[in-house]
Design an enzyme around this catalytic site. Structure first.
Site: not given
Ligand code: COA
Length: 328
Positions: A116, A255, A285
């Site tokens: 990520c 994030h 996510n």
């Protein structure tokens, strides 16, 4: 190096239409809406349609970012795609995106394997390359995790979703100026988060990937602690480099891995939670797509005004982290 102001000239995002709720997951694996919401804050996520692949999502987000910047694809000088779920193993997804957008025969490349954190690493690289030669660089974060992840491992499958976000990094007096960026890696922590099968050490086999899907190895609680520690430290360092303090921050766009991690970062930075953007409840996510998707949505929802200082921060397998400070 010249002194041209380098910044974000346009933002774009795309999410597939199909919604996958916690209730649907609870019919497939031993989990519940209560567990998922309490531990992660996620209520639903988007899954790509059967005929949608990584480059499709990337091109949608890229077109939105080009429109927002008022640029045609011919204006692009470079394309970087951050993804861990590429269109094919080789060549890179960025090549497909270049052709599909109708861009010139400019250099393109993928930044893969950073989980990520890939998007902010790519922005960091794009910033210095744009500054060197006044280039317009399309940076995309995109994932189609639903296609590749193990759908029977309840400890990971409920966390992820599909999506794409894009920015155009380049010179311009009206750009949202990138004031500072900090990225880093702790390569001694490769064991806490990753995908083992498929590499040269453990090629895919009937045993480790019976259905061709990937197992995410994750030490959830260690990842949690490392994420909070590195995102907050990198953010403070980036603010210092920008000559700013935490009080100057108008919005944090972290994030979107887990609401508890997001809140812990806000707390560690001592930034009030109303200044922290959250959309993890809607999308889960989305890996490399998470930060640019959240940034584009925050802007669209009017959460970012001219003059605002926005702090972007992320972490991912590696263990990598990155923070970028932007003034809109
Ligand atoms: N539904 C129900 N129970 C689940 C479950 C699920 N989807 N997933 C795991 N559990 C169980 C575990 O098996 C464990 O059971 P046990 O106590 O009987 O062994 C229990 O829930 C607690 O698991 P634990 O891992 O201690 O929970 P946690 O509070 O650490 O939350 C995470 C798990 C993954 C949500 C959390 O650690 C986290 O968010 N970590 C960061 C992960 C991350 O961000 N990854 C992406 C990186 S980009």
């Amino acid at each position: 190096m010249n002194d041209t102001r380098i910044g974000l000239l346009g933002l774009g995002a795309y999410v597939p239409e199909k919604v996958m709720t916690n209730a649907e997951w609870s019919r497939l694996v031993d989990t519940s809406d209560e567990w998922i919401v309490a531990r992660t804050g996620i209520h639903r996520r988007r899954f790509a349609a059967e005929d949608e692949n990584t480059a499709d999502l990337a091109v949608h987000a890229a077109r939105a970012a080009l429109d927002d910047a008022g640029l045609e694809p011919e204006a692009l000088d470079e394309i970087i795609v951050a993804t861990d779920t590429p269109e094919v193993y080789s060549p890179d997804t960025a090549s497909f995106v270049q052709h599909r957008l109708g861009a010139r025969q400019i250099p393109t490349y993928d930044l893969g394997g950073s989980g990520c954190a890939g998007f902010l690493q790519a922005v960091d690289v794009a910033r210095s390359r744009a500054r060197e030669a006044d280039r317009h660089i399309l940076v995309i974060g995109v994932e189609v995790l639903s296609r590749l992840m193990n759908l029977t491992d309840r400890s990971t499958c409920v966390l992820f979703g599909d999506g794409a976000g894009a920015v155009i990094v380049g010179p311009g007096d009206h750009a949202a100026e990138i004031l500072a960026s900090v990225t880093g890696t702790d390569g001694s922590r490769t064991d806490i988060l990753g995908i083992e099968a498929g590499g040269t050490r453990t090629p895919f086999s009937a045993e480790n990937s019976p259905d061709g899907r990937m197992d995410v190895t994750m030490h959830g609680q260690t990842v949690f602690k490392q994420a909070v520690r590195h995102m907050s430290a990198a953010s403070l360092k980036a603010l210092e480099r920008a000559g700013l303090s935490r009080d100057d921050v108008d919005l944090v766009v972290p994030h979107q891995a887990n609401l508890r991690i997001i809140n812990a970062v806000g707390k560690a930075l001592r930034v009030p939670l109303e200044k922290v953007f959250v959309n993890v409840q809607e999308y889960g996510n989305t890996g490399s797509a998470s930060v640019p998707l959240a940034l584009a949505q925050a802007h669209e929802q009017g959460r970012i005004q001219d003059g605002d200082v926005v702090l972007l921060t992320s972490f991912g397998a590696g263990f990598h982290w990155g923070s970028v400070v932007v003034r809109f």
